[in-house]
Design a protein around this motif. Sequence first.
Motif: not given
Length: 100
Positions: A1-15, A81-91
């Motif tokens: 199950m996906s969940e919205l990225l936390s602020d901390a995860a956004r810093d790490v995954m989206l940057k 909204g954005l989840s870890a799956l979006d970052a994974k697919l983008a990479r």
Amino acid sequence: MSELLSDAARDVMLKPLIDNGWVMVPDRDAIRKTYEFPGFVEAFGWMTQAAIWAEKWNHHPEWSNVYGRVDVVLTTHSVGGLSALDAKLARKFDSLEGAS
Ligand SMILES: C[C@H](O)[C@H](O)[C@H]1CNC2=NC(N)=NC(=O)C2=N1
């Protein structure tokens, strides 16, 4: 199950994605990127590879193609909204042959 990225995860995954051409979509919790290819064959070849990964991970892009250009938006509909799956697919999309 996906969940919205936390602020901390956004810093790490989206940057790193932002540094690699992804941008936040205004008024939506989503990221987008435009890929440019020499022509339609290369663009569609990249889309075919991308589609296989999207289907494998059951996580699908919103995208459109005009000749050598592919516009991609990633977000997770089930969480609004954005989840870890979006970052994974983008990479993964950035790593596919022909992507720049
Ligand atoms: C039923 C199926 O598992 C869901 O509709 C999946 C398919 N692909 C998806 N892709 C994206 N980007 N977000 C989702 O919430 C999503 N849900």
